[in-house]
Design an enzyme around this catalytic site. Structure first.
Site, PDB file in Angstrom:
ATOM      1  N   PHE A   1      -0.626  -5.810   7.626  1.00 25.82           N
ATOM      2  CA  PHE A   1      -1.137  -6.908   8.433  1.00 25.82           C
ATOM      3  C   PHE A   1      -0.372  -8.202   8.152  1.00 25.82           C
ATOM      4  O   PHE A   1      -0.206  -9.041   9.040  1.00 25.82           O
ATOM      5  CB  PHE A   1      -2.635  -7.102   8.148  1.00 25.82           C
ATOM      6  CG  PHE A   1      -3.290  -8.128   9.035  1.00 25.82           C
ATOM      7  CD1 PHE A   1      -3.695  -7.796  10.316  1.00 25.82           C
ATOM      8  CD2 PHE A   1      -3.504  -9.414   8.573  1.00 25.82           C
ATOM      9  CE1 PHE A   1      -4.299  -8.738  11.137  1.00 25.82           C
ATOM     10  CE2 PHE A   1      -4.099 -10.368   9.377  1.00 25.82           C
ATOM     11  CZ  PHE A   1      -4.503 -10.025  10.661  1.00 25.82           C
TER      12      PHE A   1
ATOM     13  N   VAL B   1       3.159   0.956   5.930  1.00 22.92           N
ATOM     14  CA  VAL B   1       2.558   2.220   6.340  1.00 22.92           C
ATOM     15  C   VAL B   1       1.051   2.025   6.484  1.00 22.92           C
ATOM     16  O   VAL B   1       0.420   1.382   5.651  1.00 22.92           O
ATOM     17  CB  VAL B   1       2.885   3.373   5.346  1.00 22.92           C
ATOM     18  CG1 VAL B   1       2.380   3.080   3.952  1.00 22.92           C
ATOM     19  CG2 VAL B   1       2.331   4.696   5.846  1.00 22.92           C
ATOM     20  N   VAL B   2       0.540   2.549   7.588  1.00 23.75           N
ATOM     21  CA  VAL B   2      -0.899   2.546   7.836  1.00 23.75           C
ATOM     22  C   VAL B   2      -1.282   3.989   8.138  1.00 23.75           C
ATOM     23  O   VAL B   2      -0.693   4.617   9.017  1.00 23.75           O
ATOM     24  CB  VAL B   2      -1.291   1.626   9.006  1.00 23.75           C
ATOM     25  CG1 VAL B   2      -2.809   1.556   9.145  1.00 23.75           C
ATOM     26  CG2 VAL B   2      -0.710   0.231   8.833  1.00 23.75           C
ATOM     27  N   ILE B   3      -2.242   4.491   7.377  1.00 25.09           N
ATOM     28  CA  ILE B   3      -2.685   5.878   7.562  1.00 25.09           C
ATOM     29  C   ILE B   3      -4.091   5.865   8.141  1.00 25.09           C
ATOM     30  O   ILE B   3      -4.976   5.175   7.631  1.00 25.09           O
ATOM     31  CB  ILE B   3      -2.611   6.649   6.232  1.00 25.09           C
ATOM     32  CG1 ILE B   3      -1.144   6.700   5.769  1.00 25.09           C
ATOM     33  CG2 ILE B   3      -3.193   8.056   6.396  1.00 25.09           C
ATOM     34  CD1 ILE B   3      -0.931   7.327   4.414  1.00 25.09           C
TER      35      ILE B   3
ATOM     36  N   ARG C   1       8.441  10.893   6.550  1.00 27.41           N
ATOM     37  CA  ARG C   1       9.256   9.886   7.227  1.00 27.41           C
ATOM     38  C   ARG C   1       9.827   8.853   6.249  1.00 27.41           C
ATOM     39  O   ARG C   1      10.535   7.951   6.651  1.00 27.41           O
ATOM     40  CB  ARG C   1       8.406   9.169   8.277  1.00 27.41           C
ATOM     41  CG  ARG C   1       8.044  10.072   9.438  1.00 27.41           C
ATOM     42  CD  ARG C   1       6.914   9.491  10.278  1.00 27.41           C
ATOM     43  NE  ARG C   1       6.658  10.294  11.461  1.00 27.41           N
ATOM     44  CZ  ARG C   1       5.980  11.426  11.478  1.00 27.41           C
ATOM     45  NH1 ARG C   1       5.487  11.934  10.366  1.00 27.41           N
ATOM     46  NH2 ARG C   1       5.790  12.097  12.597  1.00 27.41           N
TER      47      ARG C   1
ATOM     48  N   HIS D   1     -10.239   0.377  11.825  1.00 27.24           N
ATOM     49  CA  HIS D   1      -9.319  -0.458  11.060  1.00 27.24           C
ATOM     50  C   HIS D   1      -7.866  -0.102  11.350  1.00 27.24           C
ATOM     51  O   HIS D   1      -7.010  -0.976  11.499  1.00 27.24           O
ATOM     52  CB  HIS D   1      -9.633  -0.306   9.560  1.00 27.24           C
ATOM     53  CG  HIS D   1      -8.774  -1.145   8.677  1.00 27.24           C
ATOM     54  ND1 HIS D   1      -7.682  -0.629   8.009  1.00 27.24           N
ATOM     55  CD2 HIS D   1      -8.841  -2.456   8.345  1.00 27.24           C
ATOM     56  CE1 HIS D   1      -7.118  -1.590   7.298  1.00 27.24           C
ATOM     57  NE2 HIS D   1      -7.795  -2.706   7.486  1.00 27.24           N
TER      58      HIS D   1
ATOM     59  N   GLY E   1     -11.311   6.811   8.967  1.00 26.61           N
ATOM     60  CA  GLY E   1     -12.458   7.119   9.813  1.00 26.61           C
ATOM     61  C   GLY E   1     -13.041   5.930  10.536  1.00 26.61           C
ATOM     62  O   GLY E   1     -14.095   6.046  11.155  1.00 26.61           O
TER      63      GLY E   1
ATOM     64  N   TRP F   1       0.829  -1.201   0.000  1.00 22.10           N
ATOM     65  CA  TRP F   1       0.000   0.000   0.000  1.00 22.10           C
ATOM     66  C   TRP F   1       0.865   1.252   0.000  1.00 22.10           C
ATOM     67  O   TRP F   1       1.940   1.262   0.584  1.00 22.10           O
ATOM     68  CB  TRP F   1      -0.888   0.022   1.251  1.00 22.10           C
ATOM     69  CG  TRP F   1      -2.084  -0.867   1.139  1.00 22.10           C
ATOM     70  CD1 TRP F   1      -2.126  -2.219   1.315  1.00 22.10           C
ATOM     71  CD2 TRP F   1      -3.414  -0.459   0.826  1.00 22.10           C
ATOM     72  NE1 TRP F   1      -3.387  -2.680   1.128  1.00 22.10           N
ATOM     73  CE2 TRP F   1      -4.213  -1.618   0.830  1.00 22.10           C
ATOM     74  CE3 TRP F   1      -4.006   0.767   0.537  1.00 22.10           C
ATOM     75  CZ2 TRP F   1      -5.568  -1.587   0.560  1.00 22.10           C
ATOM     76  CZ3 TRP F   1      -5.356   0.795   0.281  1.00 22.10           C
ATOM     77  CH2 TRP F   1      -6.125  -0.362   0.282  1.00 22.10           C
TER      78      TRP F   1
ATOM     79  N   PHE G   1      11.927  -2.410  12.823  1.00 18.41           N
ATOM     80  CA  PHE G   1      10.532  -1.963  12.847  1.00 18.41           C
ATOM     81  C   PHE G   1      10.380  -0.700  12.010  1.00 18.41           C
ATOM     82  O   PHE G   1      10.643   0.400  12.470  1.00 18.41           O
ATOM     83  CB  PHE G   1      10.076  -1.724  14.285  1.00 18.41           C
ATOM     84  CG  PHE G   1       8.609  -1.451  14.410  1.00 18.41           C
ATOM     85  CD1 PHE G   1       7.694  -2.483  14.299  1.00 18.41           C
ATOM     86  CD2 PHE G   1       8.145  -0.167  14.632  1.00 18.41           C
ATOM     87  CE1 PHE G   1       6.332  -2.240  14.420  1.00 18.41           C
ATOM     88  CE2 PHE G   1       6.794   0.086  14.748  1.00 18.41           C
ATOM     89  CZ  PHE G   1       5.882  -0.947  14.646  1.00 18.41           C
TER      90      PHE G   1
END
Length: 167
Positions: free
Chosen positions: A63, A85-87, A132, A93, A90, A30, A118
């Site tokens: 995941f 990366v997880v953004i 980042r 999740h 709403g 992603w 990590f």
């Protein structure tokens, strides 16, 4: 800013020789631009630390990082650099994926005794992730940092294991 208070890293100015450390990068798919930057940063660290043949495995998302990291550890890799990366959105999740990936990677490190770098960015916005990602204009290079941390940790684990094998 997340980098505030980070230690002065001697190993980044004078990287260790890790030519014989078996290391792999497992990277989520992603957010292409962010992931390209993280992977490039990790590869720069591999070059600086003289890693000869790092493996790279791509997975669908963050995941999936822990299960592939575990498989790599089982195949004898001494260090695994996990990048994703997880953004925040709403829904809950974000929390589920971040918690599961973090807990899973920690479990891999402890269960297998392998160094885990990590490099999972958990950001509120895409702009924070880009800042980042080690791209031109980014303030941080978390891909490089994660790879360097994994290599330094793998080296420390080697020293500990060798010392206590002879005692």
């Amino acid at each position: 800013m997340s980098g505030e208070g980070s230690p002065t890293t001697h190993y980044q100015s004078q990287p260790l020789d890790c030519h014989d450390v078996r290391v792999a990068v497992v990277a989520a798919s992603w957010h292409d631009q962010v992931m390209d930057g993280l992977i490039a940063g990790a590869m720069r660290a591999m070059t600086d630390f003289k890693v000869e043949a790092p493996g790279v495995v791509r997975v669908p998302g963050s995941f999936e990082l822990p299960v592939v990291a575990a498989a790599l550890a089982e195949k004898g890799y001494e260090a695994v650099v996990a990048l994703g990366v997880v953004i925040r959105g709403g829904t809950p999740h974000f929390e589920y994926v971040c918690s599961s990936a973090t807990d899973g990677l920690n479990r891999v490190a402890l269960d297998h005794g392998v160094a885990i770098g990590f490099g999972l960015l958990t950001c509120d916005t895409e702009e924070q992730a880009l800042d980042r990602a080690g791209l031109e204009g980014s303030r941080e290079d978390k891909g490089y940092e994660a790879a360097a941390a994994a290599l330094v940790t793998a080296t420390a684990l080697r020293r500990i294991r060798r010392r206590y094998e002879t005692e």
